[in-house]
Design an enzyme around this catalytic site. Structure first.
Site, PDB file in Angstrom:
ATOM      1  N   GLY A 198      18.242  12.037  -4.379  1.00  0.00           N
ATOM      2  CA  GLY A 198      18.310  10.586  -4.418  1.00  0.00           C
ATOM      3  C   GLY A 198      19.244  10.130  -5.521  1.00  0.00           C
ATOM      4  O   GLY A 198      19.552  10.876  -6.454  1.00  0.00           O
ATOM      5  N   CYS A 199      19.711   8.890  -5.430  1.00  0.00           N
ATOM      6  CA  CYS A 199      20.675   8.401  -6.420  1.00  0.00           C
ATOM      7  C   CYS A 199      20.047   8.249  -7.800  1.00  0.00           C
ATOM      8  O   CYS A 199      20.595   8.737  -8.798  1.00  0.00           O
ATOM      9  CB  CYS A 199      21.304   7.095  -5.951  1.00  0.00           C
TER      10      CYS A 199
END
Length: 308
Positions: free
Chosen positions: A114-115
């Site tokens: 995920g970012c």
């Protein structure tokens, strides 16, 4: 050698970014479906099983459905950009700088980070591994992202309403990123995560505040910075900065990038510190990470097609 690549969910924000990075590359032949074919399960199933590589840019349930479409003897290697498989058995976490490039290169199933976790883990995981910060501390994470990270719905909301200055969310404290943050940093407790969105299309800042004097085993800020610099010395996409700027900015027209920048800030007394990561939520935080993993899995230049 030319590899076939099927981007399932190619019309979404991440899928479009990945396709742009692969455009014109002779190593890859992109399988493209019409609007009608994308909605046809048989067409998707055929494409998934025919491709050398499938990149899933889908909601979690649809990503699980796509994996279930793969035949038992399918040779398709998968990169999943959703949250669905980031802590699942049998999947490699697609963060080469943390798990090792050779591990990603040899994987059949890769879960794209995920970012927000990318920034969090880039800062914290090496320091916990080196025992310079405790694994049994209750860490907090303050982070802001451009609105493109929320997909088409949030993009439309920011661009149509036009007056949103700051959007804080995740108030239930059970954000879906917590499991991958805790697992991949090797923490005893999940962090307290405070995400927010600002009126910039792309870019993000991820910060871990540290009360060093309250920790039983914490190293000094200088030692934390030195360990990050040592750890990422051979990582071309990661820069550990020596300076301590008075401010860090995200601009509304932040340029696309597949890099990540890290800082360790501290007060004069050395009692408190701030670990800060700046990255592009659509770059190293999504599409860029997927292309980096694809390059490694296909035996290509790891930086090919990336914005460095």
């Amino acid at each position: 050698m030319t590899y076939t690549v099927f981007i399932d969910g190619a019309e979404g924000t991440t899928g479009l970014e990945i396709a742009q990075r692969l455009e014109g590359r002779a190593e890859f032949d992109i399988i493209r479906l019409s609007d009608a074919e994308r909605k046809d399960p048989d067409c998707r199933r055929t494409s998934l099983n025919f491709a050398d590589f499938a990149i899933l840019c889908l909601p979690d349930d649809a990503a699980r459905e796509a994996v279930a479409m793969l035949d038992a003897d399918s040779g398709t290697r998968v990169i999943d950009a959703s949250t669905a498989h980031r802590t699942a058995p049998g999947w490699i976490y697609g963060f080469p700088e943390l798990v090792g490039p050779s591990v990603v290169a040899g994987a059949k199933r890769v879960a794209n980070p995920g970012c927000y976790p990318t920034g969090f883990l880039a800062l914290l995981a090496p320091l916990v591994r080196a025992k310079l910060l405790p694994r049994d501390w209750s860490y907090s994470v303050n982070a802001v992202s451009g609105y493109s990270g929320g997909g088409k719905g949030l993009i439309a909301r920011f661009e149509e309403e036009g007056d949103i200055a700051f959007r804080s969310y995740g108030m239930s404290l059970d954000h879906k990123h917590l499991a991958e943050m805790q697992k991949n940093a090797g923490l005893q407790y999940p962090p307290v995560f405070a995400p927010a969105v600002v009126p910039a299309f792309r870019g993000m800042l991820v910060e871990i505040p540290l009360g060093l004097s309250a920790m039983r085993t914490a190293a000094s800020a200088d030692k934390l910075r030195a360990e990050l610099a040592r750890y990422y010395a051979d990582a071309p996409l990661v820069t550990v900065h020596e300076d301590r700027p008075a401010e860090l900015l995200l601009r509304a027209d932040e340029p696309a990038s597949d890099r990540i920048d890290l800082w360790v800030m501290a007060d004069e007394a050395g009692t408190s510190a701030r670990l800060v990561a700046r990255l592009d939520n659509l770059g190293k935080g999504a599409a860029g990470a997927a292309v980096q993993s694809l390059n490694l899995m296909a035996g290509c230049d790891p930086l090919a097609g990336l914005r460095v």
